[in-house]
Motif scaffolding. Structure first.
Motif, PDB file in Angstrom:
ATOM      1  N   ALA A 177       0.826  -1.205   0.000  1.00 43.58           N
ATOM      2  CA  ALA A 177       0.000   0.000   0.000  1.00 43.58           C
ATOM      3  C   ALA A 177       0.860   1.255   0.000  1.00 43.58           C
ATOM      4  O   ALA A 177       0.579   2.222  -0.717  1.00 43.58           O
ATOM      5  CB  ALA A 177      -0.942  -0.007   1.195  1.00 43.58           C
ATOM      6  N   ALA A 178       1.926   1.259   0.795  1.00 40.11           N
ATOM      7  CA  ALA A 178       2.813   2.418   0.852  1.00 40.11           C
ATOM      8  C   ALA A 178       3.545   2.627  -0.462  1.00 40.11           C
ATOM      9  O   ALA A 178       3.714   3.757  -0.928  1.00 40.11           O
ATOM     10  CB  ALA A 178       3.823   2.245   1.991  1.00 40.11           C
ATOM     11  N   VAL A 179       3.960   1.533  -1.079  1.00 35.64           N
ATOM     12  CA  VAL A 179       4.732   1.622  -2.323  1.00 35.64           C
ATOM     13  C   VAL A 179       3.861   2.087  -3.486  1.00 35.64           C
ATOM     14  O   VAL A 179       4.296   2.887  -4.323  1.00 35.64           O
ATOM     15  CB  VAL A 179       5.369   0.261  -2.658  1.00 35.64           C
ATOM     16  N   PHE A 180       2.613   1.617  -3.536  1.00 31.69           N
ATOM     17  CA  PHE A 180       1.799   1.828  -4.729  1.00 31.69           C
ATOM     18  C   PHE A 180       0.744   2.922  -4.581  1.00 31.69           C
ATOM     19  O   PHE A 180      -0.080   3.094  -5.484  1.00 31.69           O
ATOM     20  CB  PHE A 180       1.114   0.525  -5.132  1.00 31.69           C
ATOM     21  N   GLU A 181       0.783   3.664  -3.509  1.00 32.69           N
ATOM     22  CA  GLU A 181      -0.221   4.716  -3.346  1.00 32.69           C
ATOM     23  C   GLU A 181      -0.145   5.742  -4.473  1.00 32.69           C
ATOM     24  O   GLU A 181      -1.169   6.158  -5.026  1.00 32.69           O
ATOM     25  CB  GLU A 181      -0.045   5.400  -1.992  1.00 32.69           C
ATOM     26  N   ASP A 182       1.074   6.139  -4.830  1.00 31.03           N
ATOM     27  CA  ASP A 182       1.232   7.110  -5.924  1.00 31.03           C
ATOM     28  C   ASP A 182       0.767   6.527  -7.252  1.00 31.03           C
ATOM     29  O   ASP A 182       0.156   7.225  -8.072  1.00 31.03           O
ATOM     30  CB  ASP A 182       2.691   7.555  -6.039  1.00 31.03           C
ATOM     31  N   LYS A 183       1.051   5.228  -7.475  1.00 30.40           N
ATOM     32  CA  LYS A 183       0.642   4.598  -8.729  1.00 30.40           C
ATOM     33  C   LYS A 183      -0.886   4.491  -8.811  1.00 30.40           C
ATOM     34  O   LYS A 183      -1.468   4.682  -9.883  1.00 30.40           O
ATOM     35  CB  LYS A 183       1.304   3.221  -8.836  1.00 30.40           C
ATOM     36  N   ALA A 184      -1.533   4.194  -7.691  1.00 31.50           N
ATOM     37  CA  ALA A 184      -2.993   4.131  -7.672  1.00 31.50           C
ATOM     38  C   ALA A 184      -3.590   5.496  -7.987  1.00 31.50           C
ATOM     39  O   ALA A 184      -4.593   5.613  -8.700  1.00 31.50           O
ATOM     40  CB  ALA A 184      -3.484   3.633  -6.310  1.00 31.50           C
ATOM     41  N   ARG A 185      -2.965   6.550  -7.464  1.00 33.11           N
ATOM     42  CA  ARG A 185      -3.437   7.902  -7.752  1.00 33.11           C
ATOM     43  C   ARG A 185      -3.265   8.228  -9.239  1.00 33.11           C
ATOM     44  O   ARG A 185      -4.149   8.805  -9.873  1.00 33.11           O
ATOM     45  CB  ARG A 185      -2.677   8.918  -6.903  1.00 33.11           C
ATOM     46  N   MET A 204       1.753   2.057 -17.938  1.00 35.74           N
ATOM     47  CA  MET A 204       2.014   1.904 -16.509  1.00 35.74           C
ATOM     48  C   MET A 204       2.329   0.460 -16.174  1.00 35.74           C
ATOM     49  O   MET A 204       3.248   0.163 -15.408  1.00 35.74           O
ATOM     50  CB  MET A 204       0.802   2.377 -15.711  1.00 35.74           C
ATOM     51  N   GLN A 205       1.583  -0.446 -16.772  1.00 41.66           N
ATOM     52  CA  GLN A 205       1.796  -1.870 -16.519  1.00 41.66           C
ATOM     53  C   GLN A 205       3.127  -2.337 -17.085  1.00 41.66           C
ATOM     54  O   GLN A 205       3.828  -3.140 -16.466  1.00 41.66           O
ATOM     55  CB  GLN A 205       0.648  -2.659 -17.141  1.00 41.66           C
ATOM     56  N   LEU A 206       3.484  -1.827 -18.243  1.00 45.43           N
ATOM     57  CA  LEU A 206       4.733  -2.227 -18.892  1.00 45.43           C
ATOM     58  C   LEU A 206       5.941  -1.888 -18.036  1.00 45.43           C
ATOM     59  O   LEU A 206       6.935  -2.606 -18.019  1.00 45.43           O
ATOM     60  CB  LEU A 206       4.845  -1.542 -20.261  1.00 45.43           C
ATOM     61  N   GLY A 207       5.852  -0.781 -17.309  1.00 44.18           N
ATOM     62  CA  GLY A 207       6.978  -0.347 -16.499  1.00 44.18           C
ATOM     63  C   GLY A 207       6.984  -0.890 -15.084  1.00 44.18           C
ATOM     64  O   GLY A 207       7.905  -0.589 -14.318  1.00 44.18           O
ATOM     65  N   ASP A 208       5.977  -1.711 -14.716  1.00 44.01           N
ATOM     66  CA  ASP A 208       5.892  -2.154 -13.326  1.00 44.01           C
ATOM     67  C   ASP A 208       5.093  -3.450 -13.254  1.00 44.01           C
ATOM     68  O   ASP A 208       3.870  -3.452 -13.373  1.00 44.01           O
ATOM     69  CB  ASP A 208       5.206  -1.074 -12.494  1.00 44.01           C
ATOM     70  N   ARG A 209       5.794  -4.571 -13.016  1.00 48.21           N
ATOM     71  CA  ARG A 209       5.127  -5.873 -12.986  1.00 48.21           C
ATOM     72  C   ARG A 209       4.150  -5.996 -11.829  1.00 48.21           C
ATOM     73  O   ARG A 209       3.195  -6.766 -11.892  1.00 48.21           O
ATOM     74  CB  ARG A 209       6.163  -6.998 -12.901  1.00 48.21           C
ATOM     75  N   GLY A 210       4.380  -5.256 -10.764  1.00 49.13           N
ATOM     76  CA  GLY A 210       3.485  -5.345  -9.617  1.00 49.13           C
ATOM     77  C   GLY A 210       2.181  -4.590  -9.793  1.00 49.13           C
ATOM     78  O   GLY A 210       1.235  -4.797  -9.035  1.00 49.13           O
TER      79      GLY A 210
END
Length: 222
Positions: free
Chosen positions: A64-72, A101-107
């Motif tokens: 959650a901490a890592v991906f909060e910016d990505k979710a935004r 976004m997906q291409l640059g981040d497998r998670g």
């Protein structure tokens, strides 16, 4: 005043450790997905696992901490697409942005399938994204540009299909990705050449994504 200095020093050390953990987890999740262990993340961050666990008791807390910016950013991409004067261009731009976004981040795809009950901000961004996507789809249909049988779950279908490019494309993933997305967008355009089979429900889609990532429980893993 002297008594407060050790506390300030400890707080500064704790914050530095937190940032090191998040930075290491961000790199690892992007490269390897979310299946990595907390121990491995701690090693890459050069902190002890107990230190990591004090800051992030579960993997869900760390994710959650890592991906909060990505979710935004995911929600913002749909909101931005809604401002496009041309509804079809807004829709296609959004799909292309999500693929990027997906291409640059497998998670990234895995995070979209998880629930984060303790992360109010992340869940809020995911709900905002879903609402924006629904409006984006409705707008494109109203313009006569998107086939009528397209559903929000089809966005997840795109992510599932594109995940194969991300995972297996290697050095040429960047070339394969736009070609796949172009094929899909042509299939999505109205009126469509033939009726589609019935779409799965959101629950069915969610469960399929969890199985794809080898987790039937969601984000509550350690």
């Amino acid at each position: 005043m002297a008594a407060t200095r050790p506390d300030k020093h400890l707080r500064a050390d704790a914050e530095r450790n937190r940032q090191r953990i998040i930075a290491a987890a961000r790199r690892i999740f992007a490269d390897e997905g979310l299946g990595v262990s907390m121990r491995h993340i701690a090693q890459c961050a050069e902190v002890g696992e107990p230190t990591l666990r004090r800051r992030f008791p579960t993997k869900a807390d760390l994710v959650a901490a890592v991906f909060e910016d990505k979710a935004r950013a995911y929600a913002d991409a749909a909101a931005k697409a809604l401002t496009e004067p041309d509804a079809w261009h807004g829709f296609t731009t959004y799909v292309e942005s999500v693929a990027g976004m997906q291409l640059g981040d497998r998670g990234f795809t895995e995070v979209l399938t998880m629930t984060f009950p303790r992360s109010i901000r992340l869940e809020r961004e995911r709900r905002r994204a879903y609402e924006n996507i629904g409006m984006l789809i409705a707008r494109a249909k109203a313009a006569g540009a998107l086939r009528e049988d397209f559903t929000p779950e089809d966005i997840i279908l795109v992510l599932i299909a594109h995940a194969g490019i991300v995972a297996g494309g290697g050095d040429i993933a960047g070339k394969l990705s736009p070609r796949l997305i172009a094929y899909l967008l042509q299939a999505f355009a109205a009126p469509g050449t033939a009726p589609l089979p019935a779409a799965p429900t959101m629950t069915e889609t969610y469960r399929a994504l969890l199985r794809m990532h080898g987790d039937d429980r969601g984000a509550e893993t350690s």
